[in-house]
Motif scaffolding. Structure first.
Motif, mmCIF file in Angstrom:
data_model
loop_
_atom_site.group_PDB
_atom_site.id
_atom_site.type_symbol
_atom_site.label_atom_id
_atom_site.label_comp_id
_atom_site.label_asym_id
_atom_site.label_seq_id
_atom_site.Cartn_x
_atom_site.Cartn_y
_atom_site.Cartn_z
ATOM 1 N N TYR A 1 26.131 9.279 24.844
ATOM 2 C CA TYR A 1 25.619 9.932 26.049
ATOM 3 C C TYR A 1 24.113 10.164 25.935
ATOM 4 O O TYR A 1 23.363 9.923 26.891
ATOM 5 N N ALA A 2 23.660 10.576 24.758
ATOM 6 C CA ALA A 2 22.222 10.769 24.538
ATOM 7 C C ALA A 2 21.496 9.434 24.670
ATOM 8 O O ALA A 2 20.422 9.362 25.283
ATOM 9 N N TYR A 3 22.065 8.382 24.110
ATOM 10 C CA TYR A 3 21.481 7.043 24.212
ATOM 11 C C TYR A 3 21.348 6.624 25.681
ATOM 12 O O TYR A 3 20.305 6.131 26.104
ATOM 13 N N LEU A 4 22.396 6.838 26.453
ATOM 14 C CA LEU A 4 22.368 6.503 27.883
ATOM 15 C C LEU A 4 21.287 7.293 28.606
ATOM 16 O O LEU A 4 20.552 6.759 29.439
ATOM 17 N N THR A 5 21.169 8.555 28.284
ATOM 18 C CA THR A 5 20.235 9.437 28.968
ATOM 19 C C THR A 5 18.784 9.177 28.572
ATOM 20 O O THR A 5 17.892 9.214 29.425
ATOM 21 N N LEU A 6 18.550 8.874 27.311
ATOM 22 C CA LEU A 6 17.186 8.793 26.805
ATOM 23 C C LEU A 6 16.606 7.386 26.755
ATOM 24 O O LEU A 6 15.394 7.223 26.653
ATOM 25 N N SER A 7 17.447 6.378 26.823
ATOM 26 C CA SER A 7 16.980 5.003 26.665
ATOM 27 C C SER A 7 16.412 4.452 27.968
ATOM 28 O O SER A 7 16.942 4.699 29.045
ATOM 29 N N SER B 1 16.170 1.120 28.498
ATOM 30 C CA SER B 1 17.015 -0.032 28.795
ATOM 31 C C SER B 1 18.268 0.054 27.914
ATOM 32 O O SER B 1 18.179 -0.047 26.695
ATOM 33 N N VAL B 2 19.397 0.242 28.536
ATOM 34 C CA VAL B 2 20.641 0.478 27.808
ATOM 35 C C VAL B 2 21.340 -0.839 27.488
ATOM 36 O O VAL B 2 21.524 -1.688 28.352
ATOM 37 N N ASN B 3 21.726 -1.011 26.232
ATOM 38 C CA ASN B 3 22.540 -2.143 25.811
ATOM 39 C C ASN B 3 24.006 -1.728 26.017
ATOM 40 O O ASN B 3 24.474 -0.799 25.359
ATOM 41 N N PRO B 4 24.735 -2.399 26.915
ATOM 42 C CA PRO B 4 26.099 -1.964 27.202
ATOM 43 C C PRO B 4 27.036 -2.078 25.997
ATOM 44 O O PRO B 4 27.997 -1.330 25.883
ATOM 45 N N TYR B 5 26.739 -2.993 25.089
ATOM 46 C CA TYR B 5 27.587 -3.139 23.902
ATOM 47 C C TYR B 5 27.449 -1.926 22.983
ATOM 48 O O TYR B 5 28.424 -1.450 22.411
ATOM 49 N N ILE B 6 26.222 -1.422 22.846
ATOM 50 C CA ILE B 6 26.011 -0.218 22.038
ATOM 51 C C ILE B 6 26.655 0.984 22.727
ATOM 52 O O ILE B 6 27.384 1.758 22.105
ATOM 53 N N LEU B 7 26.391 1.133 24.013
ATOM 54 C CA LEU B 7 26.911 2.283 24.757
ATOM 55 C C LEU B 7 28.436 2.329 24.743
ATOM 56 O O LEU B 7 29.039 3.317 24.311
ATOM 57 N N HIS B 8 29.067 1.272 25.194
ATOM 58 C CA HIS B 8 30.520 1.272 25.316
ATOM 59 C C HIS B 8 31.207 1.139 23.957
ATOM 60 O O HIS B 8 32.278 1.708 23.738
#
Length: 90
Positions: free
Chosen positions: A23-29, A31-38
């Protein structure tokens, strides 16, 4: 009622850290890498599920099932999008 801090509780804490980290990665990044996020969300849900099987809390266990399903859907969507992009570039 006091539940001892055992290996399954520690596994659950690692799972919690994964989900919070995602969630922090999604909020602070930028450009989000969906593989890292999910992937991180799926790992967190799996670890929390292990903990919840031992220390049963049904509402939380159901939540983790949905969390995992959403993460798998996100990973599948990202893979399909990547495959479509590769075909377009060829």
């Amino acid at each position: 009622m006091t539940v001892p801090l055992d290996i399954y509780s520690l596994i659950g804490f690692v799972g919690t850290a994964c989900i919070i980290g995602a969630y922090a990665y999604l909020t602070l990044s930028e450009s989000v890498n969906p593989y890292i996020l999910h992937g991180t969300n799926l790992a967190g849900a799996a670890l929390l599920t292990i903990s919840l099987i031992v220390h049963t809390n049904w509402p939380s266990l159901v939540l983790e099932g949905f969390w995992a399903a959403i993460a798998i859907t996100g990973l599948t969507k990202a893979a399909m999008s990547r495959r479509k992009t590769r075909k377009t570039q060829q």
